[in-house]
Write a protein that holds these residues in place. Structure first.
Motif, PDB file in Angstrom:
ATOM      1  N   GLN A  89      -1.903  11.386  -2.680  1.00  0.00           N
ATOM      2  CA  GLN A  89      -0.544  12.071  -2.924  1.00  0.00           C
ATOM      3  C   GLN A  89       0.276  11.403  -1.820  1.00  0.00           C
ATOM      4  O   GLN A  89       1.735  11.408  -1.900  1.00  0.00           O
ATOM      5  CB  GLN A  89      -0.345  13.365  -2.542  1.00  0.00           C
ATOM      6  CG  GLN A  89      -0.986  13.955  -1.026  1.00  0.00           C
ATOM      7  CD  GLN A  89      -2.315  14.054  -0.791  1.00  0.00           C
ATOM      8  OE1 GLN A  89      -3.099  13.402  -1.371  1.00  0.00           O
ATOM      9  NE2 GLN A  89      -2.997  14.981  -0.034  1.00  0.00           N
ATOM     10  N   HIS A  90      -0.249  10.636  -0.751  1.00  0.00           N
ATOM     11  CA  HIS A  90       0.492   9.726   0.229  1.00  0.00           C
ATOM     12  C   HIS A  90       0.217   8.278  -0.033  1.00  0.00           C
ATOM     13  O   HIS A  90       0.726   7.664   0.919  1.00  0.00           O
ATOM     14  CB  HIS A  90      -0.013  10.145   1.605  1.00  0.00           C
ATOM     15  CG  HIS A  90       0.349  11.803   1.801  1.00  0.00           C
ATOM     16  ND1 HIS A  90       1.586  12.254   1.978  1.00  0.00           N
ATOM     17  CD2 HIS A  90      -0.668  12.615   2.214  1.00  0.00           C
ATOM     18  CE1 HIS A  90       1.394  13.419   2.317  1.00  0.00           C
ATOM     19  NE2 HIS A  90       0.111  13.965   2.318  1.00  0.00           N
ATOM     20  N   LYS A  91      -0.553   8.006  -1.174  1.00  0.00           N
ATOM     21  CA  LYS A  91      -0.747   6.730  -1.480  1.00  0.00           C
ATOM     22  C   LYS A  91      -1.399   5.875  -0.317  1.00  0.00           C
ATOM     23  O   LYS A  91      -1.135   4.653  -0.061  1.00  0.00           O
ATOM     24  CB  LYS A  91       0.538   5.642  -1.673  1.00  0.00           C
ATOM     25  CG  LYS A  91       0.912   6.400  -3.273  1.00  0.00           C
ATOM     26  CD  LYS A  91       2.083   5.157  -3.802  1.00  0.00           C
ATOM     27  CE  LYS A  91       2.475   5.441  -5.152  1.00  0.00           C
ATOM     28  NZ  LYS A  91       1.252   4.536  -5.976  1.00  0.00           N
ATOM     29  N   ARG A  92      -2.397   6.502   0.265  1.00  0.00           N
ATOM     30  CA  ARG A  92      -3.244   5.951   1.285  1.00  0.00           C
ATOM     31  C   ARG A  92      -4.748   6.431   1.157  1.00  0.00           C
ATOM     32  O   ARG A  92      -4.828   7.384   0.671  1.00  0.00           O
ATOM     33  CB  ARG A  92      -2.702   6.158   2.525  1.00  0.00           C
ATOM     34  CG  ARG A  92      -2.541   7.564   3.232  1.00  0.00           C
ATOM     35  CD  ARG A  92      -1.993   7.792   4.596  1.00  0.00           C
ATOM     36  NE  ARG A  92      -1.709   9.198   4.962  1.00  0.00           N
ATOM     37  CZ  ARG A  92      -2.632  10.208   5.137  1.00  0.00           C
ATOM     38  NH1 ARG A  92      -3.853   9.707   5.615  1.00  0.00           N
ATOM     39  NH2 ARG A  92      -2.243  11.363   5.793  1.00  0.00           N
ATOM     40  N   ALA A  93      -5.420   5.834   2.029  1.00  0.00           N
ATOM     41  CA  ALA A  93      -6.798   6.202   2.120  1.00  0.00           C
ATOM     42  C   ALA A  93      -7.292   5.723   3.571  1.00  0.00           C
ATOM     43  O   ALA A  93      -6.916   4.903   4.369  1.00  0.00           O
ATOM     44  CB  ALA A  93      -7.551   5.411   1.091  1.00  0.00           C
ATOM     45  N   GLU A  94      -8.396   6.293   3.956  1.00  0.00           N
ATOM     46  CA  GLU A  94      -8.962   5.908   5.084  1.00  0.00           C
ATOM     47  C   GLU A  94     -10.407   5.158   4.882  1.00  0.00           C
ATOM     48  O   GLU A  94     -11.224   5.612   4.111  1.00  0.00           O
ATOM     49  CB  GLU A  94      -9.350   7.235   6.102  1.00  0.00           C
ATOM     50  CG  GLU A  94     -10.140   6.618   7.381  1.00  0.00           C
ATOM     51  CD  GLU A  94     -10.484   7.887   8.236  1.00  0.00           C
ATOM     52  OE1 GLU A  94     -11.329   7.646   9.125  1.00  0.00           O
ATOM     53  OE2 GLU A  94      -9.917   8.826   8.028  1.00  0.00           O
ATOM     54  N   LEU A  95     -10.666   3.959   5.515  1.00  0.00           N
ATOM     55  CA  LEU A  95     -11.755   3.351   5.274  1.00  0.00           C
ATOM     56  C   LEU A  95     -13.063   3.605   6.268  1.00  0.00           C
ATOM     57  O   LEU A  95     -12.744   3.874   7.296  1.00  0.00           O
ATOM     58  CB  LEU A  95     -11.583   1.774   5.328  1.00  0.00           C
ATOM     59  CG  LEU A  95     -12.666   0.934   5.302  1.00  0.00           C
ATOM     60  CD1 LEU A  95     -13.250   0.769   3.899  1.00  0.00           C
ATOM     61  CD2 LEU A  95     -12.165  -0.548   5.896  1.00  0.00           C
TER      62      LEU A  95
END
Length: 184
Positions: A89-95
């Motif tokens: 929903q925020h167009k991000r991810a955590e690696l």
């Protein structure tokens, strides 16, 4: 939607199978692995590996995370794990990642990270990918820097790991600043 398979020159990132539990257990039960991560327990039991692997398909289908094994290409041998924790929903991810101790200092973590970050930007249309590491694990920060990530700050005494407070460095990279990797 099936979990993807991502190939690089030396590695294959692919879905874990329940049969991989023993390999995961043998690698992740090393205190050197647990001490560099925020979530891997020690000791790490075979049942921990089985339970963890059983969450991957459901988490992918719910768009919560993409978790893949990191395998050596020529031997199809598991050497670690890599994950994108998705916030679509925020167009991000955590690696997040870990590589078994016998495979440290060979560039595998950087290679696997570039591959999954490329996938995140190109296939999942992410705008930003973040990552964190304990300041006591500077090698992980070097991986992040090789991805073009910039240090965005430090969270002092952010959590307790094995009875000690840990400071965490936060990194991030925007799609346009990512050092792309050519995938096969």
């Amino acid at each position: 939607m099936q979990l993807p398979i991502i190939k690089t020159s030396r590695l294959i990132l692919k879905p874990f199978q329940i049969d991989d539990s023993k390999s995961v257990h043998l690698l992740a039960d090393d205190i050197k692995i647990a001490s560099t991560t925020g979530t891997i327990p020690h000791p790490y039991k075979l049942s921990d590996a089985e339970s963890w692997i059983n969450t991957h398909v459901d988490n992918w289908q719910k768009k919560n995370s993409l978790t893949l094994s990191v395998c050596l290409n020529e031997k199809n041998k598991i050497i670690g794990a890599i994950e994108l924790i998705l916030k679509l929903q925020h167009k991000r991810a955590e690696l997040a990642y870990w590589i078994g101790f016998p495979f440290w200092n060979r560039g595998y973590c950087t290679e696997a990270s570039k591959a999954i970050v490329s996938y995140g930007f190109n296939q999942l249309d992410l705008r930003k990918i973040t990552a964190h590491h304990m300041l006591s694990n500077p090698a992980s920060g070097k991986v992040m820097e090789k991805l073009g990530m910039k240090r965005e700050g430090v969270f002092e005494q952010h959590f307790i790991r094995f009875g000690e407070f840990q400071d965490m460095a936060a990194y991030g990279v925007l799609r346009e600043n990512f050092k792309c990797l050519e995938l096969e």
